[in-house]
Design an enzyme around this catalytic site. Structure first.
Site, PDB file in Angstrom:
ATOM      1  N   CYS A 131      62.153  98.723  74.155  1.00  0.00           N
ATOM      2  CA  CYS A 131      63.059  97.698  74.680  1.00  0.00           C
ATOM      3  C   CYS A 131      62.486  97.067  75.945  1.00  0.00           C
ATOM      4  CB  CYS A 131      64.423  98.340  74.961  1.00  0.00           C
ATOM      5  SG  CYS A 131      65.620  97.208  75.671  1.00  0.00           S
ATOM      6  N   CYS A 134      65.020  96.321  78.687  1.00  0.00           N
ATOM      7  CA  CYS A 134      65.466  97.521  79.406  1.00  0.00           C
ATOM      8  C   CYS A 134      64.401  98.020  80.376  1.00  0.00           C
ATOM      9  CB  CYS A 134      65.750  98.660  78.427  1.00  0.00           C
ATOM     10  SG  CYS A 134      66.737  98.182  77.010  1.00  0.00           S
ATOM     11  N   ASP A 135      63.152  98.020  79.951  1.00  0.00           N
ATOM     12  CA  ASP A 135      62.138  98.788  80.685  1.00  0.00           C
ATOM     13  C   ASP A 135      61.024  97.957  81.315  1.00  0.00           C
ATOM     14  OD1 ASP A 135      63.517 101.092  80.034  1.00  0.00           O
ATOM     15  OD2 ASP A 135      62.406 101.418  78.182  1.00  0.00           O
TER      16      ASP A 135
END
Ligand SMILES: Cc1cc2nc3c(=O)[nH]c(=O)nc-3n(C[C@H](O)[C@H](O)[C@H](O)COP(=O)(O)OP(=O)(O)OC[C@H]3O[C@@H](n4cnc5c(N)ncnc54)[C@H](O)[C@@H]3O)c2cc1C
Length: 312
Positions: A131, A134-135
């Site tokens: 992701c 997300c990261d």
């Protein structure tokens, strides 16, 4: 007979359970193979509102679960293998049990496709990610790789180039499934470096608990090379967990459930929330948001059918 069964205990299912519990519906949550869902696989979550210093994914999930239990949600182990949605009460079947319910929320999520390496599995949350949204932020100024050849791989590579010093885009063929415009955009980006046709044979170093380099194999020459990177994003697609609803609920061409007017499916009384019906945002907060919506929709549905349901 249950008022409400919730399939899945990720952020969507647990948020639905909190709302339904507080509405006195005594929801029953079926955990599936992965209690806690995708967040239980990750480490630090920095973008869930309310946690200025971030929170570990498993802790966030544990908090949600306790909160749902506090309002009367019950949990059962087991994965749904079969459903009968042809009439109410609906029937859901796990390996050993059949449950009946007046309303149903499907929050069974989606599973990121992985390359299939043992090292990849061990390093998820420690340099291996599925992701970018997300990261990506964790890889500021670092050299990373993206694996994949579709539109989402191109999109993730472009997005990650805002943070990373260099993004190596790895694909097993010289041709891409991605649309030409997406490939052209990635090729025009100075920070993105294409390496084809290669497969990732190993992600190292598991013994040191982080990503340090990848072993790549050229699929034409069979030559092996090492690529030093600090992170690798696997962008080869997701699979929604919807097999049991085939032919029973509307799905798009990739198997994601189709909802309308909030979280309703085509069967009145069956609702869907979270990544199982969202291939676009795929975030904990959006999953939680639609989990809340599904519980409110189910509550309204049960209220409207209260008199006829007394006979069920
Ligand atoms: C490694 C990783 C890191 C991430 N980091 C972040 C982040 O930092 N921030 C962020 O916002 N998002 C992050 N995400 C995305 C986020 O985790 C998902 O968007 C979110 O978990 C979706 O929630 P969900 O409840 O819809 O589904 P899921 O979390 O996928 O949960 C699905 C649930 O359904 C159950 N289930 C599946 N099939 C069945 C069945 N047949 N019967 C019964 N139950 C079933 C599973 O066991 C599971 O409990 C990350 C995802 C991954 C994989």
């Amino acid at each position: 007979m249950n008022n409400l069964i919730i399939i899945g205990s990720g952020c969507a299912g647990l948020t639905a359970a909190i709302y339904a519990g507080r509405a006195n519906l005594s929801p029953l949550v079926i955990d599936g193979y992965e209690p806690g869902g995708q967040l239980s696989l990750t480490t630090l979550v920095e973008n869930y509102p309310g946690f200025p210093d971030g929170i570990l994914g498993p802790d966030l999930i544990e908090n949600m679960r306790k909160q749902a239990e506090r309002f009367g949600a019950q949990f059962k182990a087991g994965a749904i293998a079969e459903v009968d949605l042809s009439k109410r009460p609906f029937k859901v079947v796990t390996g050993s049990e059949t449950y009946e319910t007046r309303a149903l929320i499907i929050a069974s999520g989606a599973t990121a496709k992985m390359i299939g390496l043992e090292s990849e599995r061990k390093l998820v949350g420690h340099g291996v990610s599925t992701c970018a949204t997300c990261d990506g932020y964790f890889f500021r100024g670092k050299e990373i790789a993206v694996v994949g050849g579709g539109d989402s791989a191109m999109e993730e590579a472009n997005f990650l180039s805002k943070f990373a010093s260099r993004v190596h885009l790895l694909h097993r063929r010289n041709e891409f499934r991605a649309s030409k415009i997406m490939v052209d955009r990635a090729r025009a980006n100075d920070k993105i470096h294409f390496i084809t046709p290669v497969v990732v044979e190993e992600i190292s170093d598991v013994s040191r608990g982080g990503v340090e380099y990848l072993t790549l194999r050229n699929t034409e020459t069979q030559a092996a090379t090492k690529l030093p990177v600090e992170g690798v994003f696997i962008a080869i697609g997701h699979e929604p967990n919807t097999k049991v609803y085939r032919g029973k609920l509307d799905m798009d061409e990739n198997g994601y459930l189709i909802t309308h007017d909030g979280t309703q499916t085509k069967v009145p009384g069956v609702f869907a929330a979270g990544d199982v019906q969202d291939h676009h945002y795929r975030q904990a907060v959006t999953a939680a948001g639609t989990g809340c919506m599904a519980a409110l929709d189910a509550e309204k549905f049960l209220d409207a059918h209260k008199l006829s349901d007394a006979a069920l």
